[in-house]
Motif scaffolding. Structure first.
Motif, PDB file in Angstrom:
ATOM      1  N   ARG A  40      66.812  73.330 -30.137  1.00 59.34           N
ATOM      2  CA  ARG A  40      66.164  72.398 -31.005  1.00 59.34           C
ATOM      3  C   ARG A  40      65.651  71.248 -30.169  1.00 59.34           C
ATOM      4  O   ARG A  40      66.403  70.492 -29.583  1.00 59.34           O
ATOM      5  N   SER A  41      64.319  71.134 -30.136  1.00 58.85           N
ATOM      6  CA  SER A  41      63.690  70.086 -29.354  1.00 58.85           C
ATOM      7  C   SER A  41      62.352  69.699 -29.971  1.00 58.85           C
ATOM      8  O   SER A  41      61.865  70.352 -30.891  1.00 58.85           O
ATOM      9  N   PHE A  42      61.778  68.615 -29.429  1.00 57.34           N
ATOM     10  CA  PHE A  42      60.434  68.214 -29.843  1.00 57.34           C
ATOM     11  C   PHE A  42      59.684  67.669 -28.636  1.00 57.34           C
ATOM     12  O   PHE A  42      60.273  67.234 -27.655  1.00 57.34           O
ATOM     13  N   ARG A  43      58.377  67.740 -28.731  1.00 55.04           N
ATOM     14  CA  ARG A  43      57.481  67.267 -27.679  1.00 55.04           C
ATOM     15  C   ARG A  43      56.361  66.472 -28.336  1.00 55.04           C
ATOM     16  O   ARG A  43      55.939  66.787 -29.443  1.00 55.04           O
ATOM     17  N   TYR A  69      60.518  72.383 -32.201  1.00 52.62           N
ATOM     18  CA  TYR A  69      60.990  73.736 -31.933  1.00 52.62           C
ATOM     19  C   TYR A  69      62.363  73.895 -32.586  1.00 52.62           C
ATOM     20  O   TYR A  69      63.355  73.357 -32.076  1.00 52.62           O
ATOM     21  N   PRO A  70      62.441  74.609 -33.723  1.00 54.69           N
ATOM     22  CA  PRO A  70      63.727  74.748 -34.417  1.00 54.69           C
ATOM     23  C   PRO A  70      64.730  75.557 -33.603  1.00 54.69           C
ATOM     24  O   PRO A  70      64.364  76.324 -32.715  1.00 54.69           O
ATOM     25  N   GLU A  71      65.990  75.374 -33.943  1.00 60.01           N
ATOM     26  CA  GLU A  71      67.067  76.058 -33.225  1.00 60.01           C
ATOM     27  C   GLU A  71      66.975  77.581 -33.381  1.00 60.01           C
ATOM     28  O   GLU A  71      67.130  78.324 -32.428  1.00 60.01           O
ATOM     29  N   ASP A  72      66.722  78.024 -34.603  1.00 61.51           N
ATOM     30  CA  ASP A  72      66.649  79.461 -34.865  1.00 61.51           C
ATOM     31  C   ASP A  72      65.184  79.894 -34.875  1.00 61.51           C
ATOM     32  O   ASP A  72      64.477  79.704 -35.858  1.00 61.51           O
ATOM     33  N   GLU A  79      64.466  74.844 -41.299  1.00 56.28           N
ATOM     34  CA  GLU A  79      64.422  73.713 -40.371  1.00 56.28           C
ATOM     35  C   GLU A  79      63.016  73.103 -40.311  1.00 56.28           C
ATOM     36  O   GLU A  79      62.862  71.884 -40.288  1.00 56.28           O
ATOM     37  N   ILE A  80      62.010  73.958 -40.278  1.00 59.44           N
ATOM     38  CA  ILE A  80      60.630  73.469 -40.215  1.00 59.44           C
ATOM     39  C   ILE A  80      60.277  72.678 -41.468  1.00 59.44           C
ATOM     40  O   ILE A  80      59.679  71.602 -41.390  1.00 59.44           O
ATOM     41  N   ASN A  81      60.640  73.182 -42.638  1.00 61.49           N
ATOM     42  CA  ASN A  81      60.344  72.471 -43.883  1.00 61.49           C
ATOM     43  C   ASN A  81      61.063  71.129 -43.954  1.00 61.49           C
ATOM     44  O   ASN A  81      60.485  70.116 -44.357  1.00 61.49           O
ATOM     45  N   GLU A  82      62.340  71.102 -43.561  1.00 63.43           N
ATOM     46  CA  GLU A  82      63.102  69.840 -43.566  1.00 63.43           C
ATOM     47  C   GLU A  82      62.498  68.833 -42.593  1.00 63.43           C
ATOM     48  O   GLU A  82      62.315  67.669 -42.926  1.00 63.43           O
ATOM     49  N   GLU A 109      48.413  66.170 -40.692  1.00 62.00           N
ATOM     50  CA  GLU A 109      48.240  67.606 -40.871  1.00 62.00           C
ATOM     51  C   GLU A 109      49.443  68.319 -40.279  1.00 62.00           C
ATOM     52  O   GLU A 109      49.970  67.909 -39.248  1.00 62.00           O
ATOM     53  N   ALA A 110      49.856  69.392 -40.937  1.00 56.45           N
ATOM     54  CA  ALA A 110      51.001  70.164 -40.457  1.00 56.45           C
ATOM     55  C   ALA A 110      50.620  71.635 -40.344  1.00 56.45           C
ATOM     56  O   ALA A 110      49.887  72.164 -41.175  1.00 56.45           O
ATOM     57  N   ASP A 111      51.136  72.266 -39.302  1.00 53.48           N
ATOM     58  CA  ASP A 111      50.943  73.695 -39.094  1.00 53.48           C
ATOM     59  C   ASP A 111      52.284  74.279 -38.663  1.00 53.48           C
ATOM     60  O   ASP A 111      52.941  73.736 -37.773  1.00 53.48           O
ATOM     61  N   ALA A 112      52.682  75.377 -39.313  1.00 53.43           N
ATOM     62  CA  ALA A 112      53.982  75.975 -39.004  1.00 53.43           C
ATOM     63  C   ALA A 112      53.832  77.412 -38.524  1.00 53.43           C
ATOM     64  O   ALA A 112      54.656  78.251 -38.809  1.00 53.43           O
ATOM     65  N   SER A 113      52.806  77.679 -37.763  1.00 54.10           N
ATOM     66  CA  SER A 113      52.611  79.042 -37.285  1.00 54.10           C
ATOM     67  C   SER A 113      53.442  79.319 -36.042  1.00 54.10           C
ATOM     68  O   SER A 113      53.751  78.415 -35.265  1.00 54.10           O
ATOM     69  N   GLY A 114      53.817  80.568 -35.874  1.00 52.92           N
ATOM     70  CA  GLY A 114      54.565  80.990 -34.699  1.00 52.92           C
ATOM     71  C   GLY A 114      55.975  80.438 -34.617  1.00 52.92           C
ATOM     72  O   GLY A 114      56.561  80.382 -33.546  1.00 52.92           O
ATOM     73  N   GLY A 115      56.527  79.989 -35.735  1.00 52.74           N
ATOM     74  CA  GLY A 115      57.887  79.475 -35.738  1.00 52.74           C
ATOM     75  C   GLY A 115      58.034  78.095 -35.116  1.00 52.74           C
ATOM     76  O   GLY A 115      59.132  77.682 -34.754  1.00 52.74           O
TER      77      GLY A 115
END
Length: 153
Positions: A40-43, A69-72, A79-82, A109-115
Motif C-alpha cells: 500500500r503506497s501512493f505517489r 496502489y492498494p495492498e491487495d 480500498e480504491i473506493n474508500e 477526476e478519478a480513474d481506477a483502471s488496472g487496480g
C-alpha cells in the motif's frame, strides 16, 4: 515563492493523513517508480502548467496526479473506493502551503483502471511581488498641510 517541492510536501501530508484516518496507511513513494511497487503506497506527480502575469503579480498553476496502489492488487475495489472518496473530500477545498492557500481549479477526476487509483486535478494561485522602494510618509493636497503635517492657518 511557492515551489513544486513545497506543494509535493503539503500534498503528501494531506494524502498520508487522510489514508491513515480511514485505516489505509500507505508509504509515500517520493522517487520514480522502481519495480516491484511497494503495496500500500501512493505517489504524486506534479507538472508546472503556467506562470504568467506582470511585474507585480504572477498567476501560477500546477497539474497534479496522485496514484494510490492498494495492498491487495488482485481485489483492490474496496480500498480504491474508500481512498477515492476520502481523498476527494480532503482535497476539494485545496491545500495550504506554508500557510498560503492553493485552490482547486475544477473538480477531481478519478480513474481506477488496472487496480490502481489515479486522481487528477489542477491547483492554481496568485503570487504578489514584494513591494520595493520607500513608502511616502505624507501626502499634501492643495497646500492644506504644512511641511510637518500640521494644518496651516
Amino acid at each position: 515563492m511557492i515551489t513544486w517541492k513545497k506543494i509535493n510536501k503539503a500534498l503528501g501530508k494531506v494524502v498520508r493523513g487522510t489514508l491513515e484516518e480511514i485505516n489505509l496507511p500507505a508509504v509515500f513513494i517520493k522517487d520514480d517508480i522502481n519495480k516491484p511497487i511497494t503495496r500500500r503506497s501512493f505517489r504524486i506527480d506534479l507538472t508546472n502548467t503556467d506562470d504568467f502575469g506582470t511585474l507585480s503579480y504572477a498567476q501560477r498553476g500546477i497539474d497534479v496526479e496522485i496514484y494510490f496502489y492498494p495492498e491487495d492488487k488482485e481485489r483492490p475495489r474496496d480500498e480504491i473506493n474508500e481512498a477515492s472518496q476520502a481523498l476527494k473530500a480532503a482535497l476539494r477545498t485545496g491545500i495550504f502551503v506554508e500557510g498560503f492557500p492553493i485552490e482547486l481549479e475544477d473538480g477531481i477526476e478519478a480513474d481506477a483502471s488496472g487496480g490502481i487509483l489515479a486522481l487528477m486535478f489542477r491547483l492554481f494561485w496568485i503570487e504578489i511581488a514584494e513591494e520595493d522602494g520607500e513608502f511616502m510618509k505624507n501626502l499634501y493636497l492643495d497646500g492644506d498641510m504644512s511641511v510637518d503635517g500640521s494644518e496651516e492657518e
